[in-house]
Design a protein around this motif. Sequence first.
Motif, mmCIF file in Angstrom:
data_model
loop_
_atom_site.group_PDB
_atom_site.id
_atom_site.type_symbol
_atom_site.label_atom_id
_atom_site.label_comp_id
_atom_site.label_asym_id
_atom_site.label_seq_id
_atom_site.Cartn_x
_atom_site.Cartn_y
_atom_site.Cartn_z
ATOM 1 N N SER A 14 0.904 -1.155 -0.104
ATOM 2 C CA SER A 14 0.126 -0.086 0.059
ATOM 3 C C SER A 14 1.096 1.316 0.071
ATOM 4 O O SER A 14 2.100 1.267 0.218
ATOM 5 N N SER A 32 -12.544 0.036 4.879
ATOM 6 C CA SER A 32 -13.184 1.246 4.168
ATOM 7 C C SER A 32 -13.873 2.118 5.166
ATOM 8 O O SER A 32 -14.277 3.277 5.073
ATOM 9 N N THR A 67 -7.913 6.568 2.692
ATOM 10 C CA THR A 67 -8.012 5.076 1.900
ATOM 11 C C THR A 67 -6.434 4.756 1.542
ATOM 12 O O THR A 67 -6.518 3.522 0.916
ATOM 13 N N ARG A 118 -9.598 0.493 -3.323
ATOM 14 C CA ARG A 118 -9.330 1.986 -2.857
ATOM 15 C C ARG A 118 -9.960 3.123 -3.452
ATOM 16 O O ARG A 118 -10.385 4.107 -2.964
#
Length: 740
Positions: free
Chosen positions: A76, A405, A423, A432
């Motif tokens: 991420s 989320s 996010t 995302r």
Amino acid sequence: MADEKIPSEGGMVRIALLGNPNTGKSTLFNCLTGLRQKVGNYPGVTVQRKVGRMVYGKNIAEIIDLPGTYSLAADSPDERVVVDALLGEMETVERPDLVLFIADATNLQRNLFLAYQTAQLGIPMVVAVNHWDSARKRNIRIDMKALGQALGVPVVPISAARAEGITELKEVVAGALVSKPHMVEAEWPKSVEAALEAARSALPESVQPKATRAVLHRSVFDEDRSFFVRQGASSEEAGNAIEAGRQKLFKGGLNPGNAETVLLYRQIKERIAPCIELDTTRTGSGSESIDSILTHKVWGLLAFLGLMYVVFQSVYSWAGPFMDLIDAGKGLVQDQVGSLLTQWPMLQSLATDGIVEGVGAVVIFLPQILILFFFITLLEDTGYMARAAFLMDKLFSWCGLSGKSFVPLLSSYACAIPGVMATRTIQDPKARVITILLAPFMSCSARLPVYVLMIGAFIEPRYGAAVAGASLFAMHFVGLLVAMPFVYVANKYILKIPPQPFVLEMPSYQVPKVRDVLMRMYTQGKEFVKNAGTVIFAITIVIWALLYFPRSEELAEQVRLEYVANAAAEKGMTTAEVESLLEADEESAAALERKIDSAYIEQSYLGRIGKTVQPVFAWAGFDWKITVGVIASFPAREVIISTLGIIYSLGGDVDEESGDLRDVMANQKWQEGERAGQPIFTIPVVSAIMVFFALCQQCGATVAIISQETSWKYGVFSFVFMTTLAWVAAVLVYQLGSLL
């Protein structure tokens, strides 16, 4: 140690604060830095960067609060920042001199997985074992001396929420900056060493010297080509090197996908388990008893909904008095500034209705922002936020999202900007994107004034306070309920998001620290003023200009002559007598002035735009004045309040609580057409307005941040789709409501 200067190359020493999510890292950061903090983004990426200064005696160290992560596998944007920052791969962000690793005492072995990965990078380290008080309550006994010997670095027990052990931690950190202790690295089997060497050998000769063991570890285990590419290898060459290394792992009997995890956890258990003594006689803790209710699929959901109701009712009622004070202060400033510029009408209007009104339009929403983040911080610091995310995971899974989320969407209830930025912790890029597109559907604080105005003016007087409160509560969920089916369709037929594994640490319940709560409120309020506030101010100035120009003396004279003629006919007076009355009677003069202002607004650029597009909004029951307010509020939703105030000749200093604005709106009637003489603001119209604002894009700044986080394609799509959806929904609400 307090008086000894810490040696530093190139200036101030840098300490990276690292740890898993929900280990109390932010609380420790606040303890170490206090108000000496700055918040921004890392260069080149949109990941929040918190930097502060720790003062100890004559020494000053820079504390960099890295995003919370479970591992160094850069899946991420947040994890990418952590790895690049620790490796010194980021431009203008230097490699830290020390890592201050924070681990949860109640889940020590799992937390140390990240510490062992970090040890491979060769950075000096100190370990802070947080939640020491919670470990004592659970009868978890940790031999700190033995743990320090096993890790090879200083270990300090702390309770950041209670500020216990912070002084001792500072002393140990100061000493470590001199002694530079390195954590004992993991021992790897020959097959891993062979894999790293195979990967290095497959790289171009110019890149091989730059491929350190740490870089090789991350590249081979995580299949990350970026390290090699940045050193000059092509993407194909980097891929070949990684494949060569992973093939060696296969030949050695290891699965590249989980080899690092299995090997590290095995060593962590062997080395750390002897340092920890658990009370096996305990059948359950207080947290487990509470969780049996708060995470229950029925009772937990009801508790969550009830808590959310309390939060939004508090925002609705608590912020009112503070907003009234701000509004009164703004009025005083406008009066003072206006009195100094009476000889220059345009400058007077610019200063009072533009500049002062623009500043006031920003500041007046701070009470709502601060109160909302007060509750959000309480939920996070008590540990309830993780439980809420667990509950929401069950609700979101049907449409392809996970509980990850939840936090971005909840943050969007205050403002979509931090919600969209939150996010970044969602690993799957499709999940995302869809969470980002969903975030603006959450009813942000900018929409709240619209709800308060419409409910207070038309629903509460007719149906009472109970229905008014329920209506306000319901409006906050309109966007979510309407958007979720679109999320399902997008996931099933367009994006096709794979099932999202949801891994979340369940932190122990804690008593929130007042200082942290206040710090979070201050930070978020500052961010609101800095980000959204500048847009709101600019839009207020633009709206003022569109409403003020063109302004001709001929129009004013024409309105004056018509007013005098009508007054003379109604009162049986001569025009000369009416002229004398206007000079002597302030009330009559004020009435004429309002007529002139109304004519100016109708002939303004914005008035002309509103009349042009009004037929489109007539299907939703909007007249041209409402349409002008809608258009003016596209860049920033809360601007509609001051816009309506100007349109109805009340001035831009009105707010949603203004009695004058509510009275004027209640008395508005259609002047022509088949509805001539009928009230404009009926319940169907009011409902259509609120639904429109619940579903339309939050503000221009939201479009900008969506485009920044994804691309302009998604930003434009979000604006067009939400505006179209809001119009369709408003038309349906009005048309169906009119039939009842």
